[in-house]
Design an enzyme around this catalytic site. Structure first.
Site, PDB file in Angstrom:
ATOM      1  CB  CYS A 186      -1.009  -0.045   1.139  1.00 27.83           C
ATOM      2  SG  CYS A 186      -2.457   0.939   0.733  1.00 27.83           S
TER       3      CYS A 186
ATOM      4  CD  GLU B 253      -1.035  -6.398   5.096  1.00 28.64           C
ATOM      5  OE1 GLU B 253      -0.773  -6.636   3.900  1.00 28.64           O
ATOM      6  OE2 GLU B 253      -1.288  -5.253   5.505  1.00 28.64           O
TER       7      GLU B 253
ATOM      8  CG  HIS C 298      -3.519  -3.751   3.238  1.00 25.21           C
ATOM      9  ND1 HIS C 298      -2.541  -3.226   4.049  1.00 25.21           N
ATOM     10  CD2 HIS C 298      -4.211  -2.692   2.758  1.00 25.21           C
ATOM     11  CE1 HIS C 298      -2.645  -1.913   4.079  1.00 25.21           C
ATOM     12  NE2 HIS C 298      -3.655  -1.559   3.300  1.00 25.21           N
TER      13      HIS C 298
HETATM   14  N1  GLN Z   1      -1.975   6.624   3.003  1.00 24.52           N
HETATM   15  C1  GLN Z   1      -2.111   5.902   1.789  1.00 24.52           C
HETATM   16  C2  GLN Z   1      -3.487   6.073   1.157  1.00 24.52           C
HETATM   17  O1  GLN Z   1      -4.426   6.470   1.808  1.00 24.52           O
HETATM   18  C3  GLN Z   1      -1.795   4.433   1.985  1.00 24.52           C
HETATM   19  C4  GLN Z   1      -2.705   3.719   2.929  1.00 24.52           C
HETATM   20  C5  GLN Z   1      -2.195   2.393   3.377  1.00 24.52           C
HETATM   21  O2  GLN Z   1      -0.974   2.144   3.382  1.00 24.52           O
HETATM   22  N2  GLN Z   1      -3.070   1.534   3.812  1.00 24.52           N
HETATM   23  O3  GLN Z   1      -3.670   5.843  -0.009  1.00 24.52           O
END
Ligand code: GLN
Length: 541
Positions: free
Chosen positions: A384, A512, A510
């Site tokens: 992410c 994970e 994600h």
């Molecule tokens: N802050 C980033 C976004 O909102 C990544 C979010 C995250 O790593 N879950 O896109």
């Protein structure tokens, strides 16, 4: 009323005794005996969900398939049971009140005074039965967050008391998790805290059926007898829960203590057949007897509280065991990494993972980390924000786009390579409004991503607002950063990878959150393999 059996897990004496792990372990054992099980958690805080909580407050926010932002215990439930949970599996006081107050405004209680009993407790019970009434489960295990005696958990405890009368004795059971401390000076295990917390439950009208006792030392028979006597339970319903080497040992420890058998016999369910737990044992065998080892760095800004990265850490445990490899995970603070100390901080690593996150603190350190991994051919996984940072780094240092950034970090950046989608721009409320839950993604044939997954279509869970800016896509691809995963419905870039690098992969989602004990995530499996290959090559050179 449905035919499901309802098991409640309460906690006493102190928090952090591991109700989530006990619930997940019991769930696992029941499942291994062929029953259909789900686990639900009630959290007594007022937030509607943990989505708006800082990870320092509450650890990781776990996201379900249907996009609910939930407590990290749901991750344990999914990892242990290999099931998918949903919004219905995590309910907070905030959500209960929100539902009741919304109904009140709609006139649903017209003419009546709205009260904790019955309106709040009815809403709690409705959420308990919701899962039972699907007909999909034989057991609903409900973990009540917090400790008995907390002001906030009173309505939940009261609702549990009422459930017993609605579903009947044979369909209802309470397990109370407590602490039996060892007093060094007296050389004794002490039962008084347990007696007190059971008294508190009794005051609320609940008699626990089974006591699970966390203890650093074995519980001798006389201590078990004493607790049985004072707490009105059978002596074989006093279950010892010793500190375990790994959370994954707990199902077997509970099996040895016959927790599942006690539950089944109290609920008048068949329990002659032994649970089929061989695969779990195989996993533990591999976990404890690795044939190789590797050092992987997790670079993030919440490293002081490893719970903030719970699912990532567990994913390494699962995929490590699969590879029969001990993963030494080094948590490194992103604020500490600079161009000057990168070699010293990261040079020994065989793999680098840049973690998810929000806001600009530590972002330059993450960029330096990515650069180090890219330039030195160190296997890299960006999750992410970790992927977004990889894109920013490539833009700045390979494409030469000076000042390139995500608009999350700098609204005025001349090169917004990561930017907010149009439909996110008008959003005012912060809670539950990110791109959340499962989205499908097409993988480029032959890409490292497709090789890792062994297929070309995947679905993964998301939790973010910002996205790869497709205006720059051609430029990135021409210079060697490929969009290896694309959302077929929106065209959004979900994965990137480097063409000329042994293994450099980033995902907007994600992975994970979908790694399970008996079903580790392919990206983690492949990442660890890449780290082992890198280590071997380094040793040869
Ligand atoms: N802050 C980033 C976004 O909102 C990544 C979010 C995250 O790593 N879950 O896109």
């Amino acid at each position: 009323m449905s035919s499901a059996k309802y098991i409640f897990v309460t906690g006493g004496v102190t928090s952090s005794l591991g109700k989530g792990i006990i619930s997940a372990s019991l769930g696992k054992l029941l499942q291994a005996r062929g029953f259909r099980v789900t686990i639900q958690k009630f959290d007594p805080y007022i937030n509607i969900d943990p989505g708006t909580l800082n990870p320092y407050e509450h650890g990781e926010c776990y996201v379900t398939e249907d996009g609910a932002e939930t407590d990290l215990d749901l991750g344990h439930y999914e990892r242990f049971l290999d099931i998918s949970t949903s919004q219905a599996n995590n309910i907070t006081t905030g959500r209960i009140y929100h539902n009741v107050i919304t109904a009140e405004r709609q006139g649903k209680f017209l003419g009546k005074t709205v009260q904790v009993v019955p309106h709040i407790t009815d809403e709690i019970k409705r959420n308990v039965y919701l899962l039972g009434e699907t007909g999909e489960y034989d057991f609903i295990i409900t973990e009540i967050g917090g400790c008995v005696g907390d002001i906030e958990s009173l309505p939940f405890i009261e609702a549990v008391r009422q459930v017993k009368w609605e579903v009947g004795q044979n369909n209802f059971l309470v397990i109370h998790l407590t602490l039996v401390p060892y007093l060094k000076s007296a050389g004794e295990l002490k039962t008084k805290p347990t007696q007190h917390s059971v008294k508190q439950l009794l005051e609320a009208g609940i008699q626990p059926d089974i006591l699970v006792c966390r203890a650093e030392h074995p519980l001798p028979n006389d201590i078990r007898k004493k607790m049985a006597l004072f707490c009105n339970v059978n002596i074989n319903s006093v279950i010892e829960a010793r500190d375990a080497e790994s959370i994954y040992d707990v199902p077997l420890l509970m099996l040895k203590e016959k927790l599942d058998e006690r539950v089944l016999s109290k609920l008048r369910m068949p329990h002659k057949q032994e649970p089929a737990i061989e695969h779990w044992k195989e996993f533990l065998g591999k976990l404890k007897n690795p044939t190789s080892e590797t050092r992987i760095g997790l670079i993030g800004k919440y490293v002081e509280l490893p719970d903030a990265y719970k699912s990532i850490i567990e994913s390494f445990t699962h995929a490590g065991a699969y590879n029969e490899c001990k993963v030494h995970l080094k948590l490194i603070h992103s604020e500490e990494v600079t161009a000057e100390n990168a070699q010293q901080l990261l040079g020994e690593l065989d793999g680098i993972l840049v973690a998810p996150g929000f806001g600009d603190r530590g972002i330059e350190g993450k960029i330096q980390t990515v650069r180090f991994a890219r330039e030195n051919g160190i296997p890299f996984l960006g999750i992410c924000l970790g992927m977004q940072v990889a894109v920013v780094e490539f833009a700045r240092n390979v494409l030469g786009l000076e000042g390139a950034n995500s608009t999350e970090m700098n609204k005025e950046t001349p090169h917004p390579v990561i930017a907010m989608m149009e439909d996110q721009k008008n959003i005012q409320e912060m809670g539950g409004t990110m791109r959340l839950g499962t989205y499908t993604c097409d993988l480029r044939k032959g890409s490292k991503a497709a090789q890792a997954y062994g297929k070309n279509k995947i679905s993964e869970r998301h939790r973010h607002r910002y996205e790869f800016n497709n205006k720059y896509l051609k430029e990135f691809e021409a210079a060697g950063m490929l969009a290896s995963g694309i959302n077929p419905d929106t065209g959004l870039v979900e994965m990137v990878e480097l063409k000329d690098h042994p293994w450099f992969v980033g995902g907007q989602f994600h992975p994970e959150l979908k790694s399970r004990v008996l079903n580790p995530h392919p990206l983690f499996i492949r990442f660890i393999k890449a780290a082992l290959e890198y280590k071997q090559k380094k040793q040869k050179d």
